[in-house]
Design a protein around this motif. Structure first.
Motif, short mmCIF file in Angstrom:
data_model
loop_
_atom_site.label_atom_id
_atom_site.label_comp_id
_atom_site.label_asym_id
_atom_site.label_seq_id
_atom_site.Cartn_x
_atom_site.Cartn_y
_atom_site.Cartn_z
N ARG A 1 112.91 52.33 -52.83
CA ARG A 1 112.66 51.21 -52.39
C ARG A 1 114.06 50.27 -52.70
N PRO A 2 114.08 49.17 -52.02
CA PRO A 2 113.43 48.54 -50.98
C PRO A 2 113.24 49.24 -49.72
N GLY A 3 114.14 50.54 -49.55
CA GLY A 3 114.07 51.13 -48.33
C GLY A 3 112.74 51.71 -48.07
N ARG A 4 112.60 52.53 -46.81
CA ARG A 4 111.41 53.38 -46.60
C ARG A 4 112.00 54.64 -47.19
N PHE A 5 110.97 55.58 -47.39
CA PHE A 5 111.26 56.98 -47.79
C PHE A 5 111.89 57.56 -46.84
N PRO A 6 113.18 58.36 -47.03
CA PRO A 6 113.99 59.04 -46.01
C PRO A 6 113.16 60.50 -45.78
N PHE A 7 111.84 60.32 -45.67
CA PHE A 7 110.97 61.73 -45.32
C PHE A 7 109.60 61.13 -45.10
N PRO A 8 108.78 62.00 -44.18
CA PRO A 8 107.37 61.61 -44.04
C PRO A 8 106.81 62.58 -45.24
N LEU A 9 105.37 62.16 -45.44
CA LEU A 9 104.47 62.86 -46.54
C LEU A 9 103.73 64.02 -45.71
N MET A 10 103.28 65.03 -46.11
CA MET A 10 102.41 65.89 -45.61
C MET A 10 101.79 66.72 -46.50
N HIS A 11 100.31 66.67 -45.77
CA HIS A 11 99.16 67.33 -46.75
C HIS A 11 98.90 68.67 -45.87
N ILE A 12 98.76 69.96 -46.68
CA ILE A 12 98.31 70.84 -45.83
C ILE A 12 96.93 71.00 -46.40
N ASP A 13 95.87 70.75 -45.57
CA ASP A 13 94.53 70.54 -45.72
C ASP A 13 93.67 72.06 -45.63
N THR A 14 93.01 72.28 -46.64
CA THR A 14 92.58 73.71 -46.71
C THR A 14 91.15 73.38 -45.81
N GLY A 15 90.79 72.08 -45.66
CA GLY A 15 89.34 71.78 -45.09
C GLY A 15 88.09 71.92 -46.32
N HIS A 16 88.60 72.54 -47.40
CA HIS A 16 87.54 72.51 -48.64
C HIS A 16 88.16 71.69 -49.83
N ASN A 17 88.45 70.25 -49.43
CA ASN A 17 88.89 69.55 -50.59
C ASN A 17 87.65 68.62 -50.70
N TYR A 18 87.97 68.11 -52.22
CA TYR A 18 86.74 67.07 -52.43
C TYR A 18 87.00 65.85 -51.64
N PRO A 19 85.94 65.20 -51.04
CA PRO A 19 86.11 64.15 -50.24
C PRO A 19 86.92 63.01 -50.89
N GLU A 20 86.62 62.74 -52.03
CA GLU A 20 87.17 61.59 -53.04
C GLU A 20 88.54 61.65 -52.96
N VAL A 21 89.17 62.90 -52.80
CA VAL A 21 90.70 63.14 -52.81
C VAL A 21 91.21 62.78 -51.50
N ILE A 22 90.58 63.06 -50.64
CA ILE A 22 90.96 63.03 -49.10
C ILE A 22 90.91 61.62 -48.86
N ALA A 23 89.92 60.84 -49.25
CA ALA A 23 90.14 59.35 -49.01
C ALA A 23 91.15 58.80 -49.85
N PHE A 24 91.39 59.17 -50.91
CA PHE A 24 92.51 58.29 -51.87
C PHE A 24 93.76 59.04 -51.27
N ARG A 25 94.00 59.87 -50.75
CA ARG A 25 95.27 60.59 -50.10
C ARG A 25 95.75 59.61 -48.97
N ASP A 26 94.51 59.25 -47.90
CA ASP A 26 94.87 58.38 -46.83
C ASP A 26 95.01 56.78 -47.35
N LYS A 27 94.37 56.42 -48.31
CA LYS A 27 94.69 55.28 -48.54
C LYS A 27 95.89 54.75 -49.36
N ARG A 28 96.27 55.91 -50.24
CA ARG A 28 97.39 55.75 -51.01
C ARG A 28 98.71 55.81 -49.95
#
Lengths: 304, 426
Positions: free
Chosen positions: A55-82
């Motif tokens: 900061r104040p620049g953007r991250f020089p990389f994207p974020l990536m999640h490898i989703d097993t499809g078996h995650n707790y929904p609270e964690v996935i919601a948090f991931r997207d929000k963050r």
């Protein structure tokens, strides 16, 4: 030995400065890095370090999640929000897509998907041409990790060869790779679980709610508490109990167990962490207990 | 001693140290003792170790299982790589670099020593000084570890005899003098019984110095107590032009770590290699302003003037600029199984800069057991030699003795991208 005259950093400041330095080295040396973000506590620390690094620049990389499809929904919601709060690009690649393509074949429908993450990760690396993946693994987690480099070299099959790792001296990191090869970079290698919680406390980092004590139906299996969920229903004969628990790690629902705890704040978790008698993975990860070398084996196959 | 008693009180910084010796010297036992007494070994780890020890037919828990992490190592019953261990006393965090002791693992000890600020050299009280002791001490000295602690271990096996301790101490002191070691301390220990590690025990009343842990707690966390010149290799340049915030259109932040010295807003600086000068307009961490930055801090520097600067450049204080050199003399440890080919071009990575290099001359190989100089025409793995290197572009270097960060470099083989050598500029 003479007394201290030169001003030095506190241990958390030192660890943070080292992690920032490592992230900037990845950004400076690699052409197409990516930061793996799961919503777990270590990757939450990684995002704060990335903010401090770029900061104040953007991250020089994207974020990536490898989703097993078996995650707790609270964690996935948090991931997207963050990711949205930070305004950074989040790539999600799903094990279910790999299963549909036929590149992942489960032995049975309820098999733990944790070890299969490697396949989807390698597919995503190829799809986007990533030459470096930045991850939040720590050397104190497991003994195959104690000898892991900060910049860990993987061949074109994503394999980790413990006998063929580059020596790492001073803070001179070598993240060079040929096309198709890959570097896994671990900026918080030198952090312990206690350091992570102290950093979360100091930086007042928000975490998914399941890290804090809550009441949850569980079944006792030996020393482990198995959460009762749609994916992991109770079996006939199991006794379901409502227990006050929290998660020390968040991973695949089918292989991550909570611990009994009434720590509902970071301060209380810190106090528990300082006096715990069981290691983080020992208490919670069924996948590490199958054999003494199971983490090493998974890493050789392309796992983090 | 538990972390909890001291939790709010932490912080006496972080100390990285190295343990040198073989399993025979009780090194694993010593590490196990430190981890155990600081409550770092947890119950499930102990359980697993007990099971494995029993499986191998041992009666006591084998503490070396803690450090022999890889399957390949367990199969061969030896340690082949540097392992990193962590413990905290509540007031200070420690990182132990645990390097195997055998001669063929010189490169591992060099690797472990490169980040250590203190080395514990273990000597078996029954055996006294060995070639291995001399070798470890020489490497520690060569790598510039500022503090050496000679731990004379297994005192329980010599009846805690003071004369044995004094004899080894005198012999080592003579040797230390010969190779130029300065800050050396001695401590008698029984890692197995615990005497003088964390607790004093009652069997060595004749030793009045501090325990091992007291020495670790009091050792300076900084690499040096001398004031050092400010060195700031640029890792990354931040130009957030696409930002919606118009204030950021001219923002140009030079990101890096203060490798040595310190810097404050208003200081006069020079950017190398251009030699252009300016003043520090602002210092930031993550966009937040701070007034000054010290050794090892990762920050962003903004300058008063617009100077074209990129990764690999170095910002220094104008009054203390380093030399730009295209030829360097260095002690180099060869790390690769493939011997050096003196005819080839290699890459040298020095700070954030990468330049092509050729071997101009190999002066000699150092026999680390005898300190003798031998003529050689190439280097094999674990060799340490004095070389001259010719560089395609200049680097901004200091002697390793006066600045570890700007005196060190690694050698990379471009065909494999492997790190094949570690160098210290003379």
């Amino acid at each position: 030995m003479t007394t201290l005259t030169q001003q030095t950093l506190t241990h958390l400041d030192w660890l943070e400065a080292e992690a920032i330095h490592i992230m900037r080295e990845v950004a400076g040396q690699c052409s197409s890095p990516v930061l793996l973000f799961s919503g777990g506590k270590d990757s939450v620390c990684m995002l704060r370090i990335a903010e401090k690094a770029f900061r104040p620049g953007r991250f020089p990389f994207p974020l990536m999640h490898i989703d097993t499809g078996h995650n707790y929904p609270e964690v996935i919601a948090f991931r997207d929000k963050r990711a949205a709060e930070l305004g950074e690009r989040l790539i999600v690649r799903s094990l279910e897509d790999s299963m549909a393509r036929g590149s992942i074949v489960l032995k049975h429908p309820l098999e733990s998907r944790n070890k299969h993450q490697s396949v989807t990760l390698l597919e995503a690396i190829e799809e986007f041409g990533f030459d470096a993946c930045i991850g939040g693994a720590r050397r104190d987690e497991e003994k195959a990790r104690a000898k892991e480099r900060i910049m860990s070299f993987r061949d074109e099959f994503g394999q980790w060869d413990p006998k063929n790792q580059r020596p790492e001296l001073w803070n001179l990191y070598n993240a060079r790779s040929h096309k198709g090869e890959n570097i896994r970079a671990f900026p918080i290698s030198n952090w312990t679980e206690l350091d992570v919680w102290q950093y979360i406390q100091r930086e007042q980092l928000e975490l998914p709610s399941i890290y804090f004590a809550h009441t949850r139906p569980v079944v006792r299996k030996g020393e482990l508490l198995m959460p009762v969920t749609d994916l992991t229903p109770a079996k006939p004969g199991d006794t379901i109990e409502e227990v006050m628990v929290r998660f020390r790690t968040v991973g695949d629902v089918s292989c991550t167990a909570p611990v009994e705890s009434d720590a509902d704040t970071v301060d209380k978790i810190l106090a528990e962490t300082a006096t715990t008698t069981i290691t983080e993975r020992g208490a919670t990860r069924m996948d590490d207990q199958t054999s003494e070398a199971s983490m090493e084996q998974r890493k050789k196959e392309g796992y983090f | 001693m538990s972390a909890l008693e001291h939790l709010p009180g932490i912080d006496n910084g972080l100390l990285r140290f190295l343990t040198c010796g073989s399993v025979d010297d009780g090194k694993s036992t010593l590490i196990g003792r430190l981890l155990f007494d600081s409550k770092t070994i947890l119950a499930d780890t102990l359980n697993a170790m007990e099971k494995t020890s029993a499986k191998r037919g041992m009666t006591a828990v084998d503490l070396s299982l803690l450090t022999d992490g890889l399957q390949a190592e367990r199969e061969q019953g030896i340690t082949i790589d540097v392992a990193y261990r962590y413990f905290s006393t509540g007031t200070r965090k420690y990182i132990i670099a645990d390097a195997p002791g055998h001669e063929q693992y010189t490169r591992n000890m060099v690797t472990a020593a490169s980040t250590a600020n203190l080395a514990i050299i273990l000597i078996d009280a029954r055996k006294g000084m060995l070639n291995q002791t001399r070798r470890h001490s020489t490497i520690a000295h060569l790598l510039g570890i500022p503090h050496l602690l000679v731990a004379i271990n297994k005192m329980d096996l010599v009846d805690y005899d003071q004369a044995t301790f004094e004899h080894i101490k005198a012999e080592y002191t003579k040797f230390a003098h010969k190779i130029g070691l300065k800050d050396v301390r001695f401590i008698p220990l029984s890692a197995l019984a615990g005497d003088m590690v964390v607790e004093r025990g009652e069997r060595m009343p004749w030793y009045e110095g501090p325990t091992l842990l007291q020495i670790l707690e009091a050792a300076p966390a900084a690499h040096t107590e001398r004031p050092e010149s400010f060195r700031f290799p640029v890792q990354f340049v931040c130009r957030p032009q696409d930002s919606a915030n118009p204030e950021l259109h001219d923002y140009r932040g030079f990101m890096g770590r203060v490798e040595s010295g310190e810097i404050a807003v208003g200081d006069a600086v020079t950017v190398l290699p251009s030699g252009l000068t300016s003043r520090v307009k602002a210092i930031e961490i993550g966009g937040q302003k701070i007034e000054r930055a010290i050794h090892e801090q990762s920050v962003t520097l903004l300058l008063e003037d617009e100077i074209d600067t990129s990764r690999g450049d170095m910002i220094v204080k104008s009054a203390e600029a380093p030399e730009a050199v295209k030829q360097i003399d260095a002690n180099v440890c060869w790390l690769s199984e493939t011997p050096m080919s003196p005819a080839r071009t290699y890459l040298v990575r020095h700070t954030s800069r990468e330049v092509k290099a050729k071997i101009a001359k190999i002066d000699y190989r150092l026999d680390i057991n005898t300190m003798e100089h031998e003529p050689v025409s190439t280097l094999a793995m674990n060799d340490i030699a004095r070389l001259s290197l010719k560089l395609a572009q200049p680097i901004f270097a200091d002697a390793y003795r006066s600045n570890r960060a700007t005196g060190a470099f690694i050698v990379i083989d471009e065909s494999t991208n492997n790190t094949v050598g570690a160098g210290m500029i003379v």
